[in-house]
Scaffold this motif. Sequence first.
Motif, PDB file in Angstrom:
ATOM      1  N   GLN A  71       0.902  -1.195  -0.189  1.00  0.00           N
ATOM      2  CA  GLN A  71       0.176   0.019   0.011  1.00  0.00           C
ATOM      3  C   GLN A  71       0.898   1.293   0.008  1.00  0.00           C
ATOM      4  O   GLN A  71       1.713   1.398   0.790  1.00  0.00           O
ATOM      5  CB  GLN A  71      -0.976  -0.300   1.352  1.00  0.00           C
ATOM      6  N   VAL A  72       0.818   2.208  -0.985  1.00  0.00           N
ATOM      7  CA  VAL A  72       1.516   3.430  -0.931  1.00  0.00           C
ATOM      8  C   VAL A  72       0.714   4.244  -0.053  1.00  0.00           C
ATOM      9  O   VAL A  72      -0.129   4.247   0.361  1.00  0.00           O
ATOM     10  CB  VAL A  72       1.478   3.920  -2.492  1.00  0.00           C
ATOM     11  N   ASN A  73       1.513   5.225   0.284  1.00  0.00           N
ATOM     12  CA  ASN A  73       1.222   6.360   1.363  1.00  0.00           C
ATOM     13  C   ASN A  73       0.987   5.700   3.016  1.00  0.00           C
ATOM     14  O   ASN A  73       0.400   6.080   3.661  1.00  0.00           O
ATOM     15  CB  ASN A  73      -0.102   7.014   0.970  1.00  0.00           C
ATOM     16  N   THR A 101      -3.581   2.078  -3.390  1.00  0.00           N
ATOM     17  CA  THR A 101      -3.691   3.029  -2.301  1.00  0.00           C
ATOM     18  C   THR A 101      -4.403   2.113  -1.268  1.00  0.00           C
ATOM     19  O   THR A 101      -4.771   2.388  -0.200  1.00  0.00           O
ATOM     20  CB  THR A 101      -4.579   4.298  -2.232  1.00  0.00           C
ATOM     21  N   SER A 102      -4.814   0.881  -1.931  1.00  0.00           N
ATOM     22  CA  SER A 102      -5.593   0.025  -0.986  1.00  0.00           C
ATOM     23  C   SER A 102      -4.730  -1.247  -0.847  1.00  0.00           C
ATOM     24  O   SER A 102      -4.271  -1.864  -1.530  1.00  0.00           O
ATOM     25  CB  SER A 102      -6.972  -0.454  -1.625  1.00  0.00           C
ATOM     26  N   ALA A 103      -4.767  -1.944   0.528  1.00  0.00           N
ATOM     27  CA  ALA A 103      -3.929  -2.994   0.935  1.00  0.00           C
ATOM     28  C   ALA A 103      -4.688  -4.381   0.586  1.00  0.00           C
ATOM     29  O   ALA A 103      -4.085  -5.259   0.840  1.00  0.00           O
ATOM     30  CB  ALA A 103      -3.620  -2.923   2.511  1.00  0.00           C
ATOM     31  N   GLN A 129       0.368  -8.721  -1.232  1.00  0.00           N
ATOM     32  CA  GLN A 129      -0.949  -8.395  -0.476  1.00  0.00           C
ATOM     33  C   GLN A 129      -1.362 -10.036  -0.247  1.00  0.00           C
ATOM     34  O   GLN A 129      -2.158 -10.257   0.646  1.00  0.00           O
ATOM     35  CB  GLN A 129      -2.080  -7.662  -1.332  1.00  0.00           C
ATOM     36  N   ASP A 130      -1.098 -10.800  -1.165  1.00  0.00           N
ATOM     37  CA  ASP A 130      -1.529 -12.361  -1.242  1.00  0.00           C
ATOM     38  C   ASP A 130      -0.488 -13.259  -1.743  1.00  0.00           C
ATOM     39  O   ASP A 130       0.278 -12.891  -2.645  1.00  0.00           O
ATOM     40  CB  ASP A 130      -2.811 -12.290  -2.181  1.00  0.00           C
ATOM     41  N   ASP A 232      -6.847   0.005   6.582  1.00  0.00           N
ATOM     42  CA  ASP A 232      -7.773   1.021   6.319  1.00  0.00           C
ATOM     43  C   ASP A 232      -8.103   1.786   7.400  1.00  0.00           C
ATOM     44  O   ASP A 232      -8.526   1.110   8.272  1.00  0.00           O
ATOM     45  CB  ASP A 232      -8.959   0.642   5.527  1.00  0.00           C
ATOM     46  N   ALA A 233      -7.674   3.050   7.680  1.00  0.00           N
ATOM     47  CA  ALA A 233      -7.934   3.724   8.921  1.00  0.00           C
ATOM     48  C   ALA A 233      -9.595   3.658   9.388  1.00  0.00           C
ATOM     49  O   ALA A 233      -9.589   3.376  10.622  1.00  0.00           O
ATOM     50  CB  ALA A 233      -7.294   5.078   8.981  1.00  0.00           C
ATOM     51  N   GLN A 234     -10.419   4.143   8.592  1.00  0.00           N
ATOM     52  CA  GLN A 234     -11.482   4.155   8.831  1.00  0.00           C
ATOM     53  C   GLN A 234     -12.274   2.841   9.384  1.00  0.00           C
ATOM     54  O   GLN A 234     -12.887   2.410  10.325  1.00  0.00           O
ATOM     55  CB  GLN A 234     -12.471   4.882   7.758  1.00  0.00           C
TER      56      GLN A 234
END
Length: 290
Positions: A71-73, A101-103, A129-130, A232-234
């Motif tokens: 995941q970037v960023n 941007t998504s892991a 990721q996998d 993902d933070a949220q």
Amino acid sequence: MYSSFCRPRLVRLVASVAVGGVLAVGVAGCGGATKSSTDTAASSAVAGSGASADPNASTKSGLTVAFLPKQVNNPYFTTSDNGGKAALTSLGETYKEVGTTSATDTAGQVSYVNTLTQQQVSAIAVSAQDPGALCTALKQAMANGIKVVTYDSDTDAACRQVFISQASAEALGRSEVDLLGKELDYSGDIAILSAAQTATNQNTWIGYMQDELKKPQFSKMKLVKIAYGNDDAQTSFQQTQGLIQQYPDLKGIISPTTVGIKAAAQYLDGSQYKGKVLLTGLGTPNDMRA
């Protein structure tokens, strides 16, 4: 990568990662004795090869090495990939970073590998990721003469030439349980807030956590759930809230992921559970500073 215990303020250093070390091994395409990719600080394995590394070999020039993080960023990958950038810059070679941007965007990772293969980069350093989803694309890259290095989160062994583990997976997994156990006086319900369900490194660490909990001193500690925040933070924030609502007697959470531990800490810090539900895991000091 760092271990943080949150009550919510104390931060403890466990291990740091120097991914720049990937490059000297990866771009030379050297092999070595195959070792467990989960338990060695730096393991190299060339599938189906008995080749040995030559420490006196000259470094190639005219290289372009692409870093493809999960995941970037993500603060962890910003730090680790900057190590690669520093190493390549010092060698006078070209660094690039690409990624989603998504892991959990595995299809996106595959697409990036295919594009990098078409661009004929010299090497790809990827945090998968996998473990299996990238294999076809990575094997195609290797067939085209591109060196493939995995770091942080491995693929299946046949899908890369070298894996660099940032620390002992067993030490990371067991130490998180040990640290939380001491703070809880070895009693109470606990939960794990992980990243994605397919993350190789997360699952390996969790396996050691579960094994550690089988020891007699943890007989009064119970792992009630493994939740997934997908880096993902949220989502991680909501998962933390959900864990406490589902298990009102919860005493502690282990979150072995940079995004997850920060989100969990933010939720606990602003809730009535601050100081009551204890948190430990893996995160960067800057993220955990507050």
